[in-house]
Design a protein around this motif. Structure first.
Motif, PDB file in Angstrom:
ATOM      1  N   MET A 127       0.823  -1.209   0.000  1.00  0.00           N
ATOM      2  CA  MET A 127       0.000   0.000   0.000  1.00  0.00           C
ATOM      3  C   MET A 127       0.854   1.256   0.000  1.00  0.00           C
ATOM      4  SD  MET A 127      -2.916  -1.228   2.709  1.00  0.00           S
ATOM      5  CE  MET A 127      -3.852   0.285   2.625  1.00  0.00           C
ATOM      6  N   ALA A 128       2.018   1.181   0.648  1.00  0.00           N
ATOM      7  CA  ALA A 128       2.897   2.341   0.735  1.00  0.00           C
ATOM      8  C   ALA A 128       3.467   2.740  -0.622  1.00  0.00           C
ATOM      9  CB  ALA A 128       4.028   2.057   1.712  1.00  0.00           C
ATOM     10  N   ARG A 129       3.394   1.848  -1.611  1.00  0.00           N
ATOM     11  CA  ARG A 129       3.890   2.179  -2.948  1.00  0.00           C
ATOM     12  C   ARG A 129       3.012   3.230  -3.627  1.00  0.00           C
ATOM     13  NH1 ARG A 129       5.519  -3.476  -6.018  1.00  0.00           N
ATOM     14  NH2 ARG A 129       6.713  -4.432  -4.315  1.00  0.00           N
ATOM     15  N   LEU A 130       1.732   3.300  -3.232  1.00  0.00           N
ATOM     16  CA  LEU A 130       0.792   4.254  -3.821  1.00  0.00           C
ATOM     17  C   LEU A 130       0.140   5.052  -2.697  1.00  0.00           C
ATOM     18  CD1 LEU A 130      -0.904   1.877  -6.433  1.00  0.00           C
ATOM     19  CD2 LEU A 130       0.796   3.638  -6.926  1.00  0.00           C
ATOM     20  N   PRO A 131       0.911   5.893  -2.016  1.00  0.00           N
ATOM     21  CA  PRO A 131       0.358   6.604  -0.857  1.00  0.00           C
ATOM     22  C   PRO A 131      -0.843   7.460  -1.242  1.00  0.00           C
ATOM     23  CG  PRO A 131       2.431   7.584  -1.576  1.00  0.00           C
ATOM     24  CD  PRO A 131       2.289   6.296  -2.311  1.00  0.00           C
ATOM     25  N   GLY A 132      -1.881   7.348  -0.413  1.00  0.00           N
ATOM     26  CA  GLY A 132      -3.097   8.112  -0.631  1.00  0.00           C
ATOM     27  C   GLY A 132      -4.063   7.485  -1.606  1.00  0.00           C
ATOM     28  N   GLN A 133      -3.619   6.469  -2.364  1.00  0.00           N
ATOM     29  CA  GLN A 133      -4.448   5.924  -3.424  1.00  0.00           C
ATOM     30  C   GLN A 133      -5.130   4.604  -3.070  1.00  0.00           C
ATOM     31  OE1 GLN A 133      -1.174   6.700  -6.651  1.00  0.00           O
ATOM     32  NE2 GLN A 133      -3.078   6.288  -7.708  1.00  0.00           N
ATOM     33  N   VAL A 134      -4.536   3.783  -2.213  1.00  0.00           N
ATOM     34  CA  VAL A 134      -5.031   2.432  -2.007  1.00  0.00           C
ATOM     35  C   VAL A 134      -5.989   2.354  -0.818  1.00  0.00           C
ATOM     36  CG1 VAL A 134      -4.417   0.021  -1.561  1.00  0.00           C
ATOM     37  CG2 VAL A 134      -2.936   1.434  -3.000  1.00  0.00           C
ATOM     38  N   VAL A 135      -7.158   1.781  -1.053  1.00  0.00           N
ATOM     39  CA  VAL A 135      -8.073   1.379   0.010  1.00  0.00           C
ATOM     40  C   VAL A 135      -8.244  -0.120  -0.163  1.00  0.00           C
ATOM     41  CG1 VAL A 135     -10.400   1.551   0.952  1.00  0.00           C
ATOM     42  CG2 VAL A 135      -9.247   3.599   0.087  1.00  0.00           C
ATOM     43  N   MET A 136      -7.630  -0.899   0.718  1.00  0.00           N
ATOM     44  CA  MET A 136      -7.601  -2.351   0.564  1.00  0.00           C
ATOM     45  C   MET A 136      -8.621  -3.006   1.482  1.00  0.00           C
ATOM     46  SD  MET A 136      -4.624  -5.132   1.311  1.00  0.00           S
ATOM     47  CE  MET A 136      -5.398  -5.536   2.888  1.00  0.00           C
ATOM     48  N   THR A 137      -9.454  -3.869   0.917  1.00  0.00           N
ATOM     49  CA  THR A 137     -10.429  -4.598   1.722  1.00  0.00           C
ATOM     50  C   THR A 137      -9.849  -5.933   2.169  1.00  0.00           C
ATOM     51  OG1 THR A 137     -11.418  -5.605  -0.256  1.00  0.00           O
ATOM     52  CG2 THR A 137     -12.345  -3.523   0.513  1.00  0.00           C
ATOM     53  N   LYS A 138     -10.298  -6.400   3.327  1.00  0.00           N
ATOM     54  CA  LYS A 138      -9.790  -7.650   3.888  1.00  0.00           C
ATOM     55  C   LYS A 138     -10.908  -8.408   4.586  1.00  0.00           C
ATOM     56  CE  LYS A 138      -5.604  -9.207   6.389  1.00  0.00           C
ATOM     57  NZ  LYS A 138      -5.347 -10.357   5.546  1.00  0.00           N
ATOM     58  N   GLY A 139     -12.026  -8.589   3.858  1.00  0.00           N
ATOM     59  CA  GLY A 139     -13.121  -9.393   4.371  1.00  0.00           C
ATOM     60  C   GLY A 139     -13.647  -8.883   5.695  1.00  0.00           C
ATOM     61  N   ALA A 140     -13.814  -9.805   6.633  1.00  0.00           N
ATOM     62  CA  ALA A 140     -14.366  -9.459   7.939  1.00  0.00           C
ATOM     63  C   ALA A 140     -13.457  -8.541   8.744  1.00  0.00           C
ATOM     64  CB  ALA A 140     -14.637 -10.734   8.736  1.00  0.00           C
ATOM     65  N   HIS A 141     -12.193  -8.430   8.334  1.00  0.00           N
ATOM     66  CA  HIS A 141     -11.256  -7.552   9.041  1.00  0.00           C
ATOM     67  C   HIS A 141     -11.471  -6.077   8.692  1.00  0.00           C
ATOM     68  CE1 HIS A 141      -8.872 -10.856  10.685  1.00  0.00           C
ATOM     69  NE2 HIS A 141      -8.957 -11.430   9.497  1.00  0.00           N
ATOM     70  N   GLY A 142     -12.256  -5.801   7.666  1.00  0.00           N
ATOM     71  CA  GLY A 142     -12.545  -4.416   7.323  1.00  0.00           C
ATOM     72  C   GLY A 142     -11.706  -3.913   6.174  1.00  0.00           C
ATOM     73  N   ALA A 143     -11.225  -2.668   6.287  1.00  0.00           N
ATOM     74  CA  ALA A 143     -10.488  -2.037   5.192  1.00  0.00           C
ATOM     75  C   ALA A 143      -9.309  -1.244   5.746  1.00  0.00           C
ATOM     76  CB  ALA A 143     -11.410  -1.119   4.401  1.00  0.00           C
ATOM     77  N   TYR A 144      -8.319  -1.031   4.867  1.00  0.00           N
ATOM     78  CA  TYR A 144      -7.077  -0.357   5.246  1.00  0.00           C
ATOM     79  C   TYR A 144      -6.759   0.724   4.222  1.00  0.00           C
ATOM     80  CZ  TYR A 144      -6.483  -4.519   8.165  1.00  0.00           C
ATOM     81  OH  TYR A 144      -6.666  -5.531   9.079  1.00  0.00           O
ATOM     82  N   HIS A 145      -6.141   1.789   4.701  1.00  0.00           N
ATOM     83  CA  HIS A 145      -5.798   2.909   3.821  1.00  0.00           C
ATOM     84  C   HIS A 145      -4.515   3.555   4.335  1.00  0.00           C
ATOM     85  CE1 HIS A 145      -6.126   6.365   1.250  1.00  0.00           C
ATOM     86  NE2 HIS A 145      -6.425   7.208   2.224  1.00  0.00           N
ATOM     87  N   VAL A 146      -3.625   3.913   3.412  1.00  0.00           N
ATOM     88  CA  VAL A 146      -2.480   4.758   3.735  1.00  0.00           C
ATOM     89  C   VAL A 146      -2.755   6.115   3.114  1.00  0.00           C
ATOM     90  CG1 VAL A 146      -0.012   5.137   3.444  1.00  0.00           C
ATOM     91  CG2 VAL A 146      -0.858   2.831   3.859  1.00  0.00           C
ATOM     92  N   ASP A 147      -2.895   7.149   3.942  1.00  0.00           N
ATOM     93  CA  ASP A 147      -3.266   8.446   3.389  1.00  0.00           C
ATOM     94  C   ASP A 147      -2.061   9.125   2.747  1.00  0.00           C
ATOM     95  OD1 ASP A 147      -1.768   9.720   5.400  1.00  0.00           O
ATOM     96  OD2 ASP A 147      -3.528  10.156   6.637  1.00  0.00           O
ATOM     97  N   ALA A 148      -2.301  10.296   2.165  1.00  0.00           N
ATOM     98  CA  ALA A 148      -1.259  10.986   1.404  1.00  0.00           C
ATOM     99  C   ALA A 148      -0.074  11.387   2.277  1.00  0.00           C
ATOM    100  CB  ALA A 148      -1.851  12.216   0.719  1.00  0.00           C
ATOM    101  N   GLN A 149      -0.279  11.486   3.583  1.00  0.00           N
ATOM    102  CA  GLN A 149       0.803  11.814   4.512  1.00  0.00           C
ATOM    103  C   GLN A 149       1.522  10.572   5.039  1.00  0.00           C
ATOM    104  OE1 GLN A 149      -2.408  13.423   4.800  1.00  0.00           O
ATOM    105  NE2 GLN A 149      -1.385  14.884   3.440  1.00  0.00           N
TER     106      GLN A 149
END
Length: 297
Positions: free
Chosen positions: A202-224
């Motif tokens: 996710m860190a390769r595309l900062p601010g762009q990736v919102v990754m889903t992980k089933g029952a674990h929810g979702a993850y995001h690395v913001d632009a900062q």
């Protein structure tokens, strides 16, 4: 009311329920069969409309009974279909889905979805230019997705790309994507990242990736570079088909409130969607989602 343009697939889902998945070469008696309107594009369009967005669909159906039913179904949901074309001499796309427990196995036959063209996207440029967000996936030709990204970029409209079914994507396309919404497996394929841990991917595309992980929810690395986790919502799952599509639609619909808020709405909407059978059958309306989130507060 946010304006969402969805460029993507329109399928008929052929769903068989069984006590378990068959082994290779095995014939297994099923428990139930049903047909549901589907396709990632149509699913996302319907889900966004139910959540209160004004939705225009850009897609293609076959000149068959499925095609007529699919287009009529979108219209009943309130989705604008003037850019849904009928490909003569071509069957509509179908998805053959086996459901056992809350899991599913899916085979997709693209059919008319692969007759969607760059010219069809260009014909919808005025709608894209007027949109608050554009949402697309990879069940239509890659050239169509690239054209959609170019038109959205030209008019300064945020583009959400749900990279499913996953394939490695060119850097030129990724640079035009505002939000990439894969699951962990899809992210690895898109970035050709192998066994790299997902935070590093996710860190390769900062601010762009919102990754889903089933029952674990979702993850995001913001632009900062800050790592954000939105936990999933616990529910009794019946059918996970369409959960990712519901997530993407909700994320697009609520993106105007910021990525973190949109992730919370999206995780809640996806959780609600798995409590009923069928991709579109389980997609919640705005009032249901509001009540669910209030109950979980």
């Amino acid at each position: 009311m946010p304006k969402v343009v969805v460029v993507g697939s329109i399928n008929m889902d052929l769903v068989a329920l069984a006590s378990r998945f068959p082994e290779p070469g095995e014939t297994l008696s099923g428990e139930r069969f049903a047909t549901f309107a589907g396709g990632k594009g149509a699913n996302q369009a319907v889900a966004a409309r139910r959540l209160g967005a004004e939705v225009t669909m850009v897609g293609c159906v076959g000149d068959d009974l499925f095609g007529r039913d699919l287009k009529a179904g979108l219209e009943r949901e309130g989705v604008e279909t003037r850019h849904v074309h009928t490909a003569e001499g071509t069957a509509s796309g179908v998805a053959c889905i086996t459901v056992s427990g809350a899991e599913n196995h899916i085979i997709v036959i693209p059919g008319a979805n692969h007759r969607l063209t760059v010219a069809d996207v260009e014909a919808a440029e005025a709608e894209i230019a007027a949109a608050d967000v554009v949402l697309t996936q990879l069940e239509v030709p890659l050239a169509v997705v690239e054209a959609t990204a170019s038109v959205a970029r030209r008019h300064g409209v945020p583009l959400i790309l749900n990279p499913a079914p996953a394939t490695a994507l060119p850097a030129e396309l990724l640079a035009k994507v505002s939000y990439l919404t894969p699951n962990e497996h899809e992210l690895s394929i898109v970035l050709d990242a192998g066994d790299t841990p997902f935070p590093d991917m996710m860190a390769r595309l900062p601010g762009q990736v919102v990754m889903t992980k089933g029952a674990h929810g979702a993850y995001h690395v913001d632009a900062q570079g800050a790592f954000v986790h939105q936990p999933g919502f616990a529910v009794d799952a019946v059918d996970t088909t369409g959960a990712g599509d519901t997530f993407n639609a909700a994320f697009a619909t609520y993106l105007g409130e910021g990525a973190a808020a949109a992730m919370r709405y999206a995780c809640a909407a996806a959780a609600l969607s798995v409590t009923r059978l069928g991709a579109q059958g389980g997609m919640p309306h705005a009032d249901e989602l509001a009540a669910f989130i209030k109950d979980k507060a």
